[in-house]
Design an enzyme around this catalytic site. Sequence first.
Site, short mmCIF file in Angstrom:
data_model
loop_
_atom_site.label_atom_id
_atom_site.label_comp_id
_atom_site.label_asym_id
_atom_site.label_seq_id
_atom_site.Cartn_x
_atom_site.Cartn_y
_atom_site.Cartn_z
N LYS A 11 0.91 -1.20 0.06
CA LYS A 11 0.02 -0.07 -0.07
C LYS A 11 0.91 1.40 0.00
O LYS A 11 2.00 1.13 0.12
CB LYS A 11 -1.09 0.10 1.20
CG LYS A 11 -1.82 -1.25 1.28
CD LYS A 11 -2.94 -0.93 0.04
CE LYS A 11 -3.96 -1.91 0.15
NZ LYS A 11 -3.64 -3.26 -0.22
C1 LIG Z 1 -9.71 -2.52 -1.67
C2 LIG Z 1 -9.47 -3.07 -0.38
N1 LIG Z 1 -10.14 -3.17 0.66
C3 LIG Z 1 -9.65 -4.05 1.59
C4 LIG Z 1 -8.53 -4.43 1.86
C5 LIG Z 1 -7.91 -5.07 2.92
O1 LIG Z 1 -6.62 -4.53 3.44
P1 LIG Z 1 -5.72 -5.33 4.66
O2 LIG Z 1 -4.85 -6.33 3.96
O3 LIG Z 1 -5.03 -4.30 5.32
O4 LIG Z 1 -6.86 -5.87 5.66
C6 LIG Z 1 -7.49 -4.53 0.94
C7 LIG Z 1 -6.35 -4.79 0.63
O5 LIG Z 1 -5.72 -5.21 -0.36
C8 LIG Z 1 -7.90 -3.47 -0.45
O6 LIG Z 1 -7.23 -3.57 -1.69
#
Ligand SMILES: Cc1ncc(COP(=O)(O)O)c(C=O)c1O
Length: 395
Positions: free
Chosen positions: A195
Amino acid sequence: MTDQKNHPPVRSKENFLVFGSPLIGEAEIEEVASCLKSGWLGTGPKVARFEEEFKAYQKAPYAVAVNSCTAALHLSILAAGLKPGDEVITTPLTFCATVNAVIHAGATPVLADVDPATMNIDPARVAAKITPRTRAILPVHFAGRPCDMTALAALAEQHGLKLIEDCAHATETEYRGRKAGTFGDFGCFSFYVTKNVVTGEGGMVLARREVDAARIKMLALHGMSKDAWKRFGDEGYKHYFVVECGFKYNMMDMQAAIGIHQLARVEENWRRREEIWQCYQDTFSDLPLRLPAPVAPDTRHGYHLYTVLVDQERTGIGRDAFLDAMTAENIGVGVHYLSIPEHPYYQERFGWRPEDYPHAMRIGRQTVSLPLSSKLTDDDVRDVILAVNRSLRVE
Ligand SMILES: Cc1ncc(COP(=O)(O)O)c(C=O)c1O
């Protein structure tokens, strides 16, 4: 496919360009080392500092750090007071975590197709999906491009719905001068390793109301009463009480140690990604690919992903063959995302079919994400461009 006989790959196997590799500086390394030396690895002062600095960067009233965006979404939906049977309208063009969080919270996800140009949820389709059971809208600022927050906020207001923004791609994103994540009741961010700001795993909730932030903080640490993380501190043992059945979603100081220095460079890294994004836009304009729509006026794109659409009819090569060709050139690529209704679990549980969300389906079947990390050197960018040209056999 690339003709390996005529060309050696653009990069050697040993030098494979890893998709989404983060830029980690000495400051992060030193802060993690100091955290380890201090012996305070768990939730503590560095998490509190990261929350303060993130809140200031986003100009938000409240911020609570957690251990993923998935956790941030789950707790936000609970704090929004949703109950079993309540419906949450979200996008079919997202990572599974968005939809899974709704399910974990006991609510029912409902999908509304995206706008084919912006790839963001289409407010007109959201409006068409509102029923008496709808309680929330959960837009995703896809790739870092802001959703139409004027229209979505108006719908939420008009129908008395909660607005929960998935800002996993959108730390730097703005819509009409306001930060993504501050339009809704909750804004949920990811600091996963690919990210814009990374902590390895990690997330943050921005909340509009103090009561919601406090509930999320409590739910993130087993449902234990306020400041339970201080129970082993130097102020003497503090008793805590369990006031709800919570979760183990707290962020560690080890993670915040990375995040603090990532956040300090967030604008510098954003500028580098903007440069690369624009370079791809200019360089690929003559290729038979569909490129991202230009950035809309009065918005700020987070430049999290650079996605192109590979339409076999135009390019003579299918998307999956293009992915293979890029990999053969030792360039890492991604797919964001096969639309949610393509996955068997959701088909079986909700009866969703990809063709009912035709824009998300087509994008999901044609899309390829090219490397866009701020770590990329000019030579790396040149290699990506060469590999794209070779994969399309125009070089
Ligand atoms: C659009 C979106 N929402 C939620 C998430 C979930 O993030 P995390 O991996 O920090 O739980 C991601 C992760 O890739 C994502 O791209």
